[in-house]
Motif scaffolding. Structure first.
Motif, PDB file in Angstrom:
ATOM      1  N   GLY A   1       0.814  -1.212   0.000  1.00 56.66           N
ATOM      2  CA  GLY A   1       0.000   0.000   0.000  1.00 56.66           C
ATOM      3  C   GLY A   1       0.843   1.255   0.000  1.00 56.66           C
ATOM      4  O   GLY A   1       0.520   2.240  -0.675  1.00 56.66           O
ATOM      5  N   VAL A   2       1.937   1.238   0.767  1.00 60.66           N
ATOM      6  CA  VAL A   2       2.824   2.403   0.813  1.00 60.66           C
ATOM      7  C   VAL A   2       3.416   2.672  -0.566  1.00 60.66           C
ATOM      8  O   VAL A   2       3.479   3.825  -1.036  1.00 60.66           O
ATOM      9  CB  VAL A   2       3.935   2.183   1.855  1.00 60.66           C
ATOM     10  CG1 VAL A   2       5.017   3.256   1.734  1.00 60.66           C
ATOM     11  CG2 VAL A   2       3.344   2.197   3.261  1.00 60.66           C
ATOM     12  N   ALA A   3       3.864   1.606  -1.223  1.00 60.05           N
ATOM     13  CA  ALA A   3       4.445   1.775  -2.563  1.00 60.05           C
ATOM     14  C   ALA A   3       3.424   2.382  -3.527  1.00 60.05           C
ATOM     15  O   ALA A   3       3.750   3.255  -4.349  1.00 60.05           O
ATOM     16  CB  ALA A   3       4.935   0.417  -3.079  1.00 60.05           C
ATOM     17  N   HIS A   4       2.167   1.918  -3.386  1.00 58.33           N
ATOM     18  CA  HIS A   4       1.127   2.445  -4.276  1.00 58.33           C
ATOM     19  C   HIS A   4       0.822   3.903  -3.952  1.00 58.33           C
ATOM     20  O   HIS A   4       0.635   4.730  -4.863  1.00 58.33           O
ATOM     21  CB  HIS A   4      -0.135   1.587  -4.125  1.00 58.33           C
ATOM     22  CG  HIS A   4      -1.285   2.087  -4.929  1.00 58.33           C
ATOM     23  ND1 HIS A   4      -1.362   1.932  -6.305  1.00 58.33           N
ATOM     24  CD2 HIS A   4      -2.412   2.759  -4.559  1.00 58.33           C
ATOM     25  CE1 HIS A   4      -2.470   2.482  -6.740  1.00 58.33           C
ATOM     26  NE2 HIS A   4      -3.136   2.983  -5.702  1.00 58.33           N
ATOM     27  N   GLU A   5       0.762   4.244  -2.642  1.00 60.33           N
ATOM     28  CA  GLU A   5       0.422   5.608  -2.252  1.00 60.33           C
ATOM     29  C   GLU A   5       1.520   6.599  -2.612  1.00 60.33           C
ATOM     30  O   GLU A   5       1.240   7.767  -2.870  1.00 60.33           O
ATOM     31  CB  GLU A   5       0.156   5.666  -0.748  1.00 60.33           C
ATOM     32  CG  GLU A   5      -1.089   4.942  -0.299  1.00 60.33           C
ATOM     33  CD  GLU A   5      -2.335   5.570  -0.878  1.00 60.33           C
ATOM     34  OE1 GLU A   5      -2.401   6.816  -0.939  1.00 60.33           O
ATOM     35  OE2 GLU A   5      -3.249   4.821  -1.291  1.00 60.33           O
ATOM     36  N   PHE A   6       2.755   6.132  -2.638  1.00 62.60           N
ATOM     37  CA  PHE A   6       3.856   7.032  -2.967  1.00 62.60           C
ATOM     38  C   PHE A   6       3.913   7.352  -4.463  1.00 62.60           C
ATOM     39  O   PHE A   6       4.511   8.353  -4.860  1.00 62.60           O
ATOM     40  CB  PHE A   6       5.188   6.414  -2.523  1.00 62.60           C
ATOM     41  CG  PHE A   6       5.634   6.855  -1.166  1.00 62.60           C
ATOM     42  CD1 PHE A   6       6.671   7.763  -1.012  1.00 62.60           C
ATOM     43  CD2 PHE A   6       5.020   6.376  -0.024  1.00 62.60           C
ATOM     44  CE1 PHE A   6       7.070   8.174   0.237  1.00 62.60           C
ATOM     45  CE2 PHE A   6       5.420   6.770   1.229  1.00 62.60           C
ATOM     46  CZ  PHE A   6       6.444   7.682   1.366  1.00 62.60           C
TER      47      PHE A   6
END
Length: 417
Positions: free
Chosen positions: A205-210
């Motif tokens: 999720g972090v990778a997607h949000e960044f």
């Protein structure tokens, strides 16, 4: 243990056992001599003849055999034959080796009395000495071993009770203790797997949000060199806005990770529900000035962590304000076991199939139903974690005020002051 037995046996044989045997034989010989004297006295005081008939009335020989044998029967034992040949009629000879008493008769017949059994504590101790000492030494060794093992067991139980969140001290048996330990390990393994899955999903999720703010920054940098002054100012604002979004996302991630790793120290205190709701609504109302917020609660007090519970309510109320049309109602119900917070809006609501997923990190519903994109996708996940720290939960239920939108129920455990 074998070495101790060997050393003990050697010491006992050399220094103790032979002395006990000699003392027992000496006592036995004294008993035989005394018995021979009693026999002589009995014969002299009895007129009955022959001697073997006279001995029938002697009480001390009731358990010992009496045989009349010719003297030539003892030719196999020269020493005994020599001693018997030197006897006078009615004279006795005591042989401690055979535990017998020999009486010379007038017709050169030998009256053999014995073996004479003598039951005494010393003789019994001499016969069973080695076995008794072996049992004593091994008993002492086993006792010391058991005491050592028991102390180690108590120490291990104390160590386990100190580090395990299970009531192992109250377990009455080893099986119960192992069951408690197995249950703890199984629970710990399950929690570890859940934590690993959570970290994996969170990382994705972090990778997607960044990607989104990084893409905006990259696009603005690519356009910055060829843009005019007005466009450059707009692109710089885009970069600044993306950086602010990244900063907020990192802060939310750190806050969420702190809640999930169990390192959050709870600050329990008595809280006024009315003041808590007023504070939370005041923090949110500025984001959506067109929404009317109303709190329905009595001026009651609960015990909770003020900052954490305030953060959870702010996240839920802000989520309600994002999807509401005109109004949002917050209701509190308090009983002896739980405190329930109901946050309801008049928005489009949440489909039943998505009511569980919205509490997962970075889960967003259709953005077209909201007036802004808002938030980092962690608000409801943080609220859910805060509810768990208060031994409660959060879920979406059917509305209480029939506003037609979503109704969140935040439940925490009621505590005494």
């Amino acid at each position: 243990m074998v070495l101790i037995n060997m050393l003990s046996a050697k010491w006992l044989m050399e220094d103790v056992y032979f002395e006990v045997q000699e003392a027992s034989l000496a006592q036995y010989e004294r008993f035989l001599n005394q018995l021979a004297d009693d026999i002589d006295e009995h014969i002299q005081n009895t007129d009955v003849r022959p001697v073997d008939e006279a001995l029938q009335s002697f009480v001390g020989l009731s358990d010992s055999p009496v045989l009349s044998l010719p003297i030539n029967q003892f030719e196999d034992d020269p020493f005994l034959l020599e001693q018997l040949s030197s006897l006078l009629p009615d004279q006795t000879f005591v042989d401690a080796q055979t535990a017998s008493i020999y009486l010379m008769q007038a017709n050169e017949q030998i009256l053999m009395i014995g073996p004479v059994i003598h039951n005494s504590l010393l003789s019994w101790f001499a016969d069973w000495f080695l076995w008794l000492m072996a049992c004593f030494i091994n008993g002492v060794g086993i006792t010391v071993l058991l005491i050592t093992m028991y102390r180690a067991h108590l120490s291990l139980r104390a160590q386990l009770a100190a580090v395990l969140p299970v009531d192992i001290e109250k377990a009455q048996s080893t099986e119960a203790q192992l069951s408690e330990l197995y249950g703890y390990l199984a629970t710990n393994e399950q929690q570890s797997m859940e934590q690993l899955n959570l970290q994996r999903d969170l990382l994705h999720g972090v990778a997607h949000e960044f990607r989104s703010p990084m893409a905006r920054i990259q696009f603005a940098l690519d356009m910055l060199e060829d843009a005019d002054l007005n466009a450059q100012a707009e692109l710089k604002n885009t970069i600044q806005s993306a950086l602010v979004g990244l900063d907020e996302l990192v802060k939310e991630l750190l806050y969420y990770a702190k809640l999930k790793d169990g390192s959050t120290a709870m600050q329990w205190q008595s809280i006024s529900c009315k003041e808590l709701l007023q504070d939370a609504i005041a923090q949110v109302s500025g984001f959506y000035p067109g929404i009317t917020y109303r709190a329905v609660c009595d001026d009651v007090s609960i015990v909770a962590d003020y900052n954490l519970l305030r953060r959870a309510l702010i996240n839920i109320i802000r989520n309600a304000g994002r999807f509401a049309q005109q109004k949002c109602i917050v209701t509190i119900q308090v009983d002896e076991q739980h405190t329930l917070f109901y946050i309801e809006d008049d928005g489009i609501g949440i489909p039943p199939g998505k009511r569980e997923r919205i509490f997962e990190p970075f889960t967003r519903l259709d953005p077209s139903r909201s007036r802004d994109s808002g938030g980092c996708g962690l608000g409801l996940a943080i609220a859910h974690s805060i509810a768990q720290l208060h031994e409660g939960n959060i879920k979406v239920i059917d509305g209480l005020a029939d506003l037609g939108g979503a109704c969140f129920c935040l439940k925490i455990k009621s505590r005494e002051n």
